[in-house]
Motif scaffolding. Sequence first.
Motif, PDB file in Angstrom:
ATOM      1  N   GLU A  36      38.591  41.208  36.613  1.00 34.40           N
ATOM      2  CA  GLU A  36      39.284  41.888  37.576  1.00 34.40           C
ATOM      3  C   GLU A  36      40.602  42.432  37.073  1.00 34.40           C
ATOM      4  O   GLU A  36      40.842  43.556  37.252  1.00 34.40           O
ATOM      5  N   MET A  85      32.496  41.605  36.794  1.00 30.25           N
ATOM      6  CA  MET A  85      32.839  40.716  37.928  1.00 30.25           C
ATOM      7  C   MET A  85      31.337  40.445  38.890  1.00 30.25           C
ATOM      8  O   MET A  85      31.379  39.337  39.335  1.00 30.25           O
ATOM      9  N   ILE A  86      30.745  41.633  38.969  1.00 33.92           N
ATOM     10  CA  ILE A  86      29.313  41.605  39.804  1.00 33.92           C
ATOM     11  C   ILE A  86      28.586  40.361  39.125  1.00 33.92           C
ATOM     12  O   ILE A  86      27.694  39.453  39.551  1.00 33.92           O
ATOM     13  N   TYR A 113      35.842  35.850  36.373  1.00 39.99           N
ATOM     14  CA  TYR A 113      36.087  36.804  37.239  1.00 39.99           C
ATOM     15  C   TYR A 113      37.365  37.363  37.152  1.00 39.99           C
ATOM     16  O   TYR A 113      37.602  38.575  37.516  1.00 39.99           O
ATOM     17  N   SER A 114      38.518  36.399  37.243  1.00 38.70           N
ATOM     18  CA  SER A 114      39.869  37.058  37.068  1.00 38.70           C
ATOM     19  C   SER A 114      40.078  37.606  35.944  1.00 38.70           C
ATOM     20  O   SER A 114      41.022  38.911  35.986  1.00 38.70           O
ATOM     21  N   VAL A 132      29.383  37.914  37.123  1.00 40.42           N
ATOM     22  CA  VAL A 132      29.915  36.611  37.293  1.00 40.42           C
ATOM     23  C   VAL A 132      29.542  36.091  38.753  1.00 40.42           C
ATOM     24  O   VAL A 132      28.907  34.877  38.931  1.00 40.42           O
ATOM     25  N   LYS A 133      29.643  36.766  40.026  1.00 42.91           N
ATOM     26  CA  LYS A 133      29.101  36.645  41.172  1.00 42.91           C
ATOM     27  C   LYS A 133      27.697  36.117  41.282  1.00 42.91           C
ATOM     28  O   LYS A 133      27.216  35.418  41.938  1.00 42.91           O
ATOM     29  N   LEU A 134      26.817  37.136  40.554  1.00 38.46           N
ATOM     30  CA  LEU A 134      25.237  36.872  40.597  1.00 38.46           C
ATOM     31  C   LEU A 134      25.021  35.660  39.860  1.00 38.46           C
ATOM     32  O   LEU A 134      24.130  34.829  40.387  1.00 38.46           O
ATOM     33  N   SER A 135      25.717  35.327  38.729  1.00 42.72           N
ATOM     34  CA  SER A 135      25.371  34.097  38.060  1.00 42.72           C
ATOM     35  C   SER A 135      25.705  32.796  38.754  1.00 42.72           C
ATOM     36  O   SER A 135      24.852  31.866  38.794  1.00 42.72           O
ATOM     37  N   LYS A 136      26.746  32.969  39.570  1.00 40.45           N
ATOM     38  CA  LYS A 136      26.975  31.527  40.559  1.00 40.45           C
ATOM     39  C   LYS A 136      25.991  31.624  41.482  1.00 40.45           C
ATOM     40  O   LYS A 136      25.597  30.429  42.127  1.00 40.45           O
ATOM     41  N   LEU A 137      25.380  32.536  42.089  1.00 41.45           N
ATOM     42  CA  LEU A 137      24.207  32.760  43.139  1.00 41.45           C
ATOM     43  C   LEU A 137      23.152  31.832  42.559  1.00 41.45           C
ATOM     44  O   LEU A 137      22.303  30.992  43.332  1.00 41.45           O
TER      45      LEU A 137
END
Length: 145
Positions: A127, A135-136, A123-124, A138-143
Motif C-alpha cells: 500500500e 495488494m491484490i 499488504y501495508s 495478498v488479498k487473494l492469497s488469504k482467500l
Amino acid sequence: MSDEKVTQTETTQEQQQEQQQQDQQQVDMKTYLELVAKMEKMEQTLANEAEKQKEIEAKQNELWEKEVQLTLKENGLEKFANIVKVSNEDELADVVKKLTAIVNEIRIETGYIPADHTKTDEYSKYEKEKNATGMIAVKLSKLFQ
C-alpha cells in the motif's frame, strides 16, 4: 630460781608468739600487697581487652558496611546504600533481590514505547509503495488459505 626461769621462759614464749604474730602480719600484709598489685594488673588487662574488643567490633562493622556497599554497587543499586540497613548476608541477598525486581519494573514502565508503532504486514508494505498488484495478490492469497 626456778620461778625466774619459768617466768623468763614464759616471757620468752610470749615474745616468740608476739614475734610470730608480727611475722604473720608482715607475711599477710606482703601477700595482701602482692594480691592488690596482681588485681590492678588484671584490671588494666581487662580494660585493655575491652578496648581492643571495641576496636575489633568497630572494624567488623566498617567491613560489613563496605561489603553492603560493594554488593549494592555490583547490582547497580548504589543509590539505595543510605537506606539499606541489614544485619546479615541472608537479609542483604533478600533486599538486593527485591530492589532489583523493583528497579527492573520501573525501567519497563518508564521505557520508550512508541505510540505510532504498528505491525507492518505485506499488504501495508504494498500500500505504501502504491503497488496494486501486490495488494491484490495478498488479498487473494488469504482467500485460498
